[in-house]
Design an enzyme around this catalytic site. Structure first.
Site, PDB file in Angstrom:
ATOM      1  N   CYS A  52       0.858  -1.187   0.000  1.00 57.58           N
ATOM      2  CA  CYS A  52       0.000   0.000   0.000  1.00 57.58           C
ATOM      3  C   CYS A  52       0.891   1.233   0.000  1.00 57.58           C
ATOM      4  O   CYS A  52       1.871   1.291   0.752  1.00 57.58           O
ATOM      5  CB  CYS A  52      -0.883  -0.010   1.244  1.00 57.58           C
ATOM      6  N   HIS A  62      -9.162  -3.594  -2.176  1.00 57.40           N
ATOM      7  CA  HIS A  62      -8.209  -2.863  -1.328  1.00 57.40           C
ATOM      8  C   HIS A  62      -8.557  -1.368  -1.319  1.00 57.40           C
ATOM      9  O   HIS A  62      -8.585  -0.734  -0.262  1.00 57.40           O
ATOM     10  CB  HIS A  62      -6.782  -3.105  -1.859  1.00 57.40           C
ATOM     11  N   GLU A  63      -8.852  -0.811  -2.518  1.00 52.84           N
ATOM     12  CA  GLU A  63      -9.157   0.620  -2.599  1.00 52.84           C
ATOM     13  C   GLU A  63     -10.503   0.947  -1.953  1.00 52.84           C
ATOM     14  O   GLU A  63     -10.638   1.974  -1.283  1.00 52.84           O
ATOM     15  CB  GLU A  63      -9.128   1.108  -4.052  1.00 52.84           C
ATOM     16  N   HIS A  77     -10.161   1.338   1.649  1.00 53.27           N
ATOM     17  CA  HIS A  77      -9.661   2.669   2.025  1.00 53.27           C
ATOM     18  C   HIS A  77     -10.812   3.656   2.220  1.00 53.27           C
ATOM     19  O   HIS A  77     -10.776   4.489   3.127  1.00 53.27           O
ATOM     20  CB  HIS A  77      -8.749   3.236   0.929  1.00 53.27           C
TER      21      HIS A  77
END
Ligand code: CO
Length: 160
Positions: free
Chosen positions: A91, A133-134, A137
């Site tokens: 990341c 993953h994004e 966030h």
């Protein structure tokens, strides 16, 4: 070309849910372009707005495949496969940190593009992983909370 500073852990903006985007204007398009330049400059495959200090639901992914750059505004996960796999992730907000994360193999999302048009996208493998993953966030969830085993750079080099 504008490369923005990347927020690294620890930072409050990385661990809070992001606000929905309601206005699809020139400043949003500029933000997406700047995020792309920033991601490429940092040699990343994805970037979420909180990583450049903005707590809004905007993220991009580009793994250099046939999808090109996927721009996700207000993305929502619609469906995930039951089958999961473990792969190493990194990341841009955690320089030098790598670890194994278990995630579904397939994911279907709904999101809006830079013009506010709604779209649905189903992806698999590394692309699906990068998208998940994004989206994490945007919910203030960091990949370190999902790492089952840390991998050091030496081991990572051996894997490649
Ligand atoms: Co990240």
């Amino acid at each position: 070309m504008t490369v923005l500073p990347i927020v690294t852990h620890p930072a409050e903006v990385l661990e809070q849910p992001c606000e929905k985007v309601l206005t699809f204007d020139k400043s949003l398009r500029k933000l997406l372009d700047d995020m792309y330049d920033t991601m490429i400059d940092a040699d990343g495959v994805g970037l979420a707005a909180p990583q450049i200090g903005k707590a809004i639901q905007v993220a991009i992914v580009d793994i250099d495949d046939e999808h090109g750059t996927v721009e996700m505004i207000n993305p929502v996960i619609m469906e995930l496969s039951e089958e999961e796999e473990v792969e190493v992730e990194g990341c841009l907000s955690f320089p030098g940190v790598y670890g194994e994360v278990q995630r579904p193999i397939l994911c279907t999302i709904q999101a809006q593009d830079r013009k506010g048009r709604h779209y649905q996208l189903t992806t698999s493998g590394f692309m699906a992983r990068a998208i998940m993953h994004e989206i994490d966030h945007l919910n203030g969830v960091l990949f370190t909370s999902k790492i089952s085993r840390y991998v050091d750079e030496e081991e990572l080099g051996e894997m490649e």
